[in-house]
Enzyme design. Structure first.
Site, PDB file in Angstrom:
ATOM      1  N   GLY A 128       0.953  -1.087  -0.150  1.00 51.04           N
ATOM      2  CA  GLY A 128      -0.001  -0.199  -0.155  1.00 51.04           C
ATOM      3  C   GLY A 128       0.913   1.287  -0.092  1.00 51.04           C
ATOM      4  O   GLY A 128       0.964   1.938   0.971  1.00 51.04           O
ATOM      5  N   SER A 130       1.210   3.571  -3.201  1.00 56.45           N
ATOM      6  CA  SER A 130       0.452   4.491  -4.415  1.00 56.45           C
ATOM      7  C   SER A 130      -0.834   4.886  -3.761  1.00 56.45           C
ATOM      8  O   SER A 130      -1.553   4.470  -3.425  1.00 56.45           O
ATOM      9  CB  SER A 130       0.560   4.223  -5.636  1.00 56.45           C
ATOM     10  OG  SER A 130       1.719   3.520  -6.044  1.00 56.45           O
ATOM     11  N   SER A 162      -1.653  -4.200  -6.198  1.00 54.36           N
ATOM     12  CA  SER A 162      -1.559  -5.511  -6.913  1.00 54.36           C
ATOM     13  C   SER A 162      -1.903  -6.595  -5.701  1.00 54.36           C
ATOM     14  O   SER A 162      -1.406  -6.680  -4.730  1.00 54.36           O
ATOM     15  CB  SER A 162      -0.203  -5.865  -7.348  1.00 54.36           C
ATOM     16  OG  SER A 162       0.252  -4.861  -8.137  1.00 54.36           O
ATOM     17  N   GLU A 245      12.924  -4.051  -4.165  1.00 55.54           N
ATOM     18  CA  GLU A 245      11.811  -4.273  -5.296  1.00 55.54           C
ATOM     19  C   GLU A 245      12.379  -4.047  -6.742  1.00 55.54           C
ATOM     20  O   GLU A 245      12.132  -4.790  -7.619  1.00 55.54           O
ATOM     21  CB  GLU A 245      10.895  -3.165  -5.113  1.00 55.54           C
ATOM     22  CG  GLU A 245       9.574  -3.627  -6.171  1.00 55.54           C
ATOM     23  CD  GLU A 245       8.297  -2.203  -6.047  1.00 55.54           C
ATOM     24  OE1 GLU A 245       8.436  -1.436  -5.259  1.00 55.54           O
ATOM     25  OE2 GLU A 245       7.473  -2.225  -6.634  1.00 55.54           O
ATOM     26  N   SER A 384       8.439   4.751 -11.983  1.00 53.01           N
ATOM     27  CA  SER A 384       8.539   4.733 -13.359  1.00 53.01           C
ATOM     28  C   SER A 384      10.050   4.929 -13.771  1.00 53.01           C
ATOM     29  O   SER A 384      10.863   5.081 -13.339  1.00 53.01           O
ATOM     30  CB  SER A 384       7.803   5.965 -13.952  1.00 53.01           C
ATOM     31  OG  SER A 384       8.509   7.120 -13.865  1.00 53.01           O
ATOM     32  N   ASN A 385      10.327   4.569 -15.183  1.00 55.45           N
ATOM     33  CA  ASN A 385      11.724   4.677 -15.633  1.00 55.45           C
ATOM     34  C   ASN A 385      12.225   6.094 -15.690  1.00 55.45           C
ATOM     35  O   ASN A 385      13.260   6.326 -15.498  1.00 55.45           O
ATOM     36  CB  ASN A 385      11.791   3.809 -17.082  1.00 55.45           C
ATOM     37  CG  ASN A 385      11.599   2.394 -17.004  1.00 55.45           C
ATOM     38  OD1 ASN A 385      11.284   1.778 -15.902  1.00 55.45           O
ATOM     39  ND2 ASN A 385      12.056   1.552 -17.793  1.00 55.45           N
ATOM     40  N   GLU A 386      11.089   6.930 -16.025  1.00 57.29           N
ATOM     41  CA  GLU A 386      11.598   8.379 -15.893  1.00 57.29           C
ATOM     42  C   GLU A 386      12.263   8.750 -14.374  1.00 57.29           C
ATOM     43  O   GLU A 386      13.164   9.487 -14.171  1.00 57.29           O
ATOM     44  CB  GLU A 386      10.737   9.370 -16.199  1.00 57.29           C
ATOM     45  CG  GLU A 386      10.068   9.140 -17.729  1.00 57.29           C
ATOM     46  CD  GLU A 386       9.330   8.053 -18.048  1.00 57.29           C
ATOM     47  OE1 GLU A 386       8.739   7.356 -17.056  1.00 57.29           O
ATOM     48  OE2 GLU A 386       9.235   7.711 -19.105  1.00 57.29           O
TER      49      GLU A 386
HETATM   50  C1  LIG Z   1       0.770  -2.817 -12.996  1.00 56.90           C
HETATM   51  C2  LIG Z   1       1.086  -1.861 -11.825  1.00 56.90           C
HETATM   52  C3  LIG Z   1       0.957  -2.590 -10.701  1.00 56.90           C
HETATM   53  C4  LIG Z   1       1.347  -1.694  -9.540  1.00 56.90           C
HETATM   54  N1  LIG Z   1       1.364  -2.355  -8.313  1.00 56.90           N
HETATM   55  C5  LIG Z   1       1.369  -1.578  -7.289  1.00 56.90           C
HETATM   56  C6  LIG Z   1       1.323  -1.976  -5.943  1.00 56.90           C
HETATM   57  O1  LIG Z   1       1.100  -3.181  -5.663  1.00 56.90           O
HETATM   58  N2  LIG Z   1       1.416  -1.130  -5.058  1.00 56.90           N
HETATM   59  C7  LIG Z   1       1.683   0.148  -5.030  1.00 56.90           C
HETATM   60  O2  LIG Z   1       1.540   0.881  -4.002  1.00 56.90           O
HETATM   61  N3  LIG Z   1       1.547   0.711  -6.374  1.00 56.90           N
HETATM   62  C8  LIG Z   1       1.564  -0.028  -7.384  1.00 56.90           C
HETATM   63  N4  LIG Z   1       1.665   0.371  -8.860  1.00 56.90           N
HETATM   64  C9  LIG Z   1       1.754   1.771  -8.901  1.00 56.90           C
HETATM   65  C10 LIG Z   1       3.143   2.245  -9.353  1.00 56.90           C
HETATM   66  O3  LIG Z   1       3.958   2.652  -8.504  1.00 56.90           O
HETATM   67  C11 LIG Z   1       2.658   3.691  -9.922  1.00 56.90           C
HETATM   68  O4  LIG Z   1       1.886   3.735 -11.051  1.00 56.90           O
HETATM   69  C12 LIG Z   1       4.184   4.293 -10.395  1.00 56.90           C
HETATM   70  O5  LIG Z   1       4.760   4.811  -9.158  1.00 56.90           O
HETATM   71  C13 LIG Z   1       3.573   5.760 -11.128  1.00 56.90           C
HETATM   72  O6  LIG Z   1       2.906   6.417 -10.460  1.00 56.90           O
HETATM   73  P1  LIG Z   1       1.658   7.101 -11.096  1.00 56.90           P
HETATM   74  O7  LIG Z   1       0.680   6.136 -11.759  1.00 56.90           O
HETATM   75  O8  LIG Z   1       0.853   8.059 -10.115  1.00 56.90           O
HETATM   76  O9  LIG Z   1       1.914   7.958 -12.304  1.00 56.90           O
HETATM   77  P2  LIG Z   1       2.518   9.691 -12.130  1.00 56.90           P
HETATM   78  O10 LIG Z   1       3.358   9.763 -11.174  1.00 56.90           O
HETATM   79  O11 LIG Z   1       1.412  10.584 -12.338  1.00 56.90           O
HETATM   80  O12 LIG Z   1       3.242   9.884 -13.352  1.00 56.90           O
HETATM   81  C14 LIG Z   1       2.838  10.126 -14.844  1.00 56.90           C
HETATM   82  C15 LIG Z   1       3.992  10.204 -15.915  1.00 56.90           C
HETATM   83  O13 LIG Z   1       4.688  11.354 -15.480  1.00 56.90           O
HETATM   84  C16 LIG Z   1       6.158  10.943 -15.090  1.00 56.90           C
HETATM   85  N5  LIG Z   1       6.740  11.657 -14.227  1.00 56.90           N
HETATM   86  C17 LIG Z   1       6.239  11.912 -12.939  1.00 56.90           C
HETATM   87  N6  LIG Z   1       7.016  12.404 -12.161  1.00 56.90           N
HETATM   88  C18 LIG Z   1       8.190  12.886 -12.942  1.00 56.90           C
HETATM   89  C19 LIG Z   1       9.368  13.437 -12.648  1.00 56.90           C
HETATM   90  N7  LIG Z   1       9.632  14.066 -11.574  1.00 56.90           N
HETATM   91  N8  LIG Z   1      10.343  13.327 -13.725  1.00 56.90           N
HETATM   92  C20 LIG Z   1      10.091  12.760 -14.759  1.00 56.90           C
HETATM   93  N9  LIG Z   1       8.952  12.238 -15.149  1.00 56.90           N
HETATM   94  C21 LIG Z   1       7.962  12.149 -14.227  1.00 56.90           C
HETATM   95  C22 LIG Z   1       6.062   9.196 -14.949  1.00 56.90           C
HETATM   96  O14 LIG Z   1       7.292   8.776 -15.204  1.00 56.90           O
HETATM   97  C23 LIG Z   1       4.929   8.990 -15.647  1.00 56.90           C
HETATM   98  O15 LIG Z   1       5.202   8.815 -17.087  1.00 56.90           O
HETATM   99  C24 LIG Z   1       1.345  -0.275  -9.752  1.00 56.90           C
HETATM  100  C25 LIG Z   1       1.436   0.040 -11.111  1.00 56.90           C
HETATM  101  C26 LIG Z   1       0.997  -0.685 -12.110  1.00 56.90           C
HETATM  102  C27 LIG Z   1       0.866  -0.075 -13.426  1.00 56.90           C
END
Ligand SMILES: Cc1cc2nc3c(=O)[nH]c(=O)nc-3n(C[C@H](O)[C@H](O)[C@H](O)COP(=O)(O)OP(=O)(O)OC[C@H]3O[C@@H](n4cnc5c(N)ncnc54)[C@H](O)[C@@H]3O)c2cc1C
Length: 399
Positions: A128, A130, A162, A245, A384-386
């Site tokens: 828990g 995000s 997840s 992780e 994310s990779n960014e």
């Molecule tokens: C299949 C899947 C399983 C997951 N499982 C879990 C889980 O079990 N538990 C959990 O807690 N979370 C989980 N997540 C959440 C995951 O960790 C987040 O989706 C991830 O951290 C990105 O956050 P966001 O989706 O809020 O995107 P955002 O943070 O809103 O980002 C949107 C876009 O903006 C880019 N971006 C944001 N900030 C920056 C920056 N500073 N510099 C450059 N680019 C930036 C990102 O790279 C992305 O492309 C899961 C996600 C997926 C898709």
């Protein structure tokens, strides 16, 4: 990779190979072969218990907590054999994430209470972290935990959780202080998922499966003894966990298995009357992926060796995460293109063990589209990779 193994190491490898060959149930092997990402709770627990009985459920844990005590070569060999035998992924949240946090930062009582149940699969865990609006910018999280007597009372929500619908426990980041630096107001709590006030709602992903959830907390009461370490210091434990992780998500052995499969697919599919594998441009593409994968494997082994020697990691877990997820996506994409039209009809039904309809197209097409679609998220989850590139810029390049 050309490693020379000692006779003992080869004997160990043979022992692992034989055990996996004789103990992995056929239905689980077949399900994983068809779709490496699909697994239900019953299958997951059944398989994890088999590994547990053998003492192999937690290769990386220290022996005193129930790990194997294997050295790095043994862990490497186990991982290779594990993937080659089509064994399903174990649930990572207890074994690879909160387990190391517990034995590193937990109290004696917490270790005694939770670690054995992680090993035996009595407890499956979920993560828990995000929230809506707090993914990459995790430190902005808003789920509140307010101290009340010997408890915390939690209100808020988590998203993308997840396997929350399978989980018995959640490790959760909560806000306990809104003053000052955001990272210094976060507390790491362990929450039983059957606590009154928790609602889990499914999110169906693009591959038409249900792994993901939203979790809502409505006056959820958790004893303060479920806190890891100090109040407001949760960011430290959260970051430690994220390092674990990201190392895990490099998925080298899994990608090596996918390379093998892709060779088989490209040998079976034809292009212009010849096997696709003989097509120069496809062969070059495959060679490029394999070269990058070999480089990643060496990088991972170097990192493991450094960890063993107690050297702290800098940006390496982020490097592994970026490269590993990109390679995995390239492999999935190449498989879909190699299969062509028949990759399409398998978004969902074929991978399920209960599906009894005859497949459309070749056997090797099954599950490929579901895997491709789901793993588009590999460059997002786990940070994310960014964001990983930002970490490398800061920690390695000191920008
Ligand atoms: C299949 C899947 C399983 C997951 N499982 C879990 C889980 O079990 N538990 C959990 O807690 N979370 C989980 N997540 C959440 C995951 O960790 C987040 O989706 C991830 O951290 C990105 O956050 P966001 O989706 O809020 O995107 P955002 O943070 O809103 O980002 C949107 C876009 O903006 C880019 N971006 C944001 N900030 C920056 C920056 N500073 N510099 C450059 N680019 C930036 C990102 O790279 C992305 O492309 C899961 C996600 C997926 C898709």
């Amino acid at each position: 990779m050309d490693l020379v193994f000692s006779a003992e190491e080869l004997a160990f490898r043979d022992e692992v190979r034989e055990f996996l060959r004789t103990h992995l149930p056929d239905d689980i092997r077949e399900t994983t072969r068809r779709n490496p990402s699909y697994i239900d709770r019953e299958m997951m627990v059944r398989w994890q218990k088999i590994l547990y009985e053998q003492g192999w459920i937690a290769p990386a844990w220290p022996k005193e907590y129930g790990g194997t005590g294997w050295n790095l070569v043994q862990r490497y060999l186990f991982d290779e054999e594990y993937q080659a035998a089509d064994c399903p992924r174990v649930s990572p949240f207890g074994l690879m994430m909160v387990g190391p946090v517990l034995y590193t930062f937990g109290t004696a009582a917490q270790k005694e209470r939770y670690l054995p149940k992680i090993l035996s699969s009595e407890h499956l865990w979920c993560q828990g972290y995000s929230e809506r609006g707090s993914g990459s910018d995790l430190a902005s999280l808003q789920t509140r935990a307010v101290p009340d007597g010997d408890d915390y009372v939690i209100n808020g929500h988590k998203i993308w959780t997840s396997h929350a619908h399978h989980a018995d426990m959640m490790f959760c980041l909560t806000r306990t202080n809104s003053e000052g630096k955001r990272q210094e107001g976060i507390t790491f709590l362990l929450i039983p998922m059957d606590t009154p006030g928790i609602t889990v709602r499914p999110i169906v992903s693009i591959d038409q499966n249900h792994y993901l959830n939203e979790v809502f907390f409505d006056d959820v009461r958790v004893p303060a003894e479920n806190r890891i370490g100090e109040e407001n210091k949760g960011w430290t434990y959260a970051k430690f966990l994220l390092g674990h992780e990201r190392t895990g998500v490099a998925g080298v052995s899994k990608s090596k298995r996918k390379v093998e499969r892709l060779h088989e697919v490209a040998a079976a599919e034809s292009d212009g009357g010849r096997p696709l594998i003989e097509d120069a441009s496809f062969a070059r593409r495959l060679a490029d992926i394999e070269t990058r994968l070999t480089a990643l494997e060496f990088t991972q082994l170097r990192l493991l060796a450094r960890d063993r020697d107690g050297e702290t990691s800098g940006g390496e877990p982020s490097m592994l995460k970026i490269r590993g997820s990109e390679i995995e996506q390239d492999l999935n994409e190449a498989a879909i293109e190699a299969i062509g039209y028949y990759a399409g009809p398998y978004p969902n039904e074929a991978p399920r063990p209960e599906a009894n309809a005859p497949g459309i197209g070749p056997d090797h097409a099954e599950g490929k589209m579901a895997e491709h679609l789901l793993r588009r998220a590999a460059t997002i989850y786990g940070g994310s990779n960014e964001i990983q590139r930002g970490i490398i810029a800061k920690m390695v390049l000191e920008l």
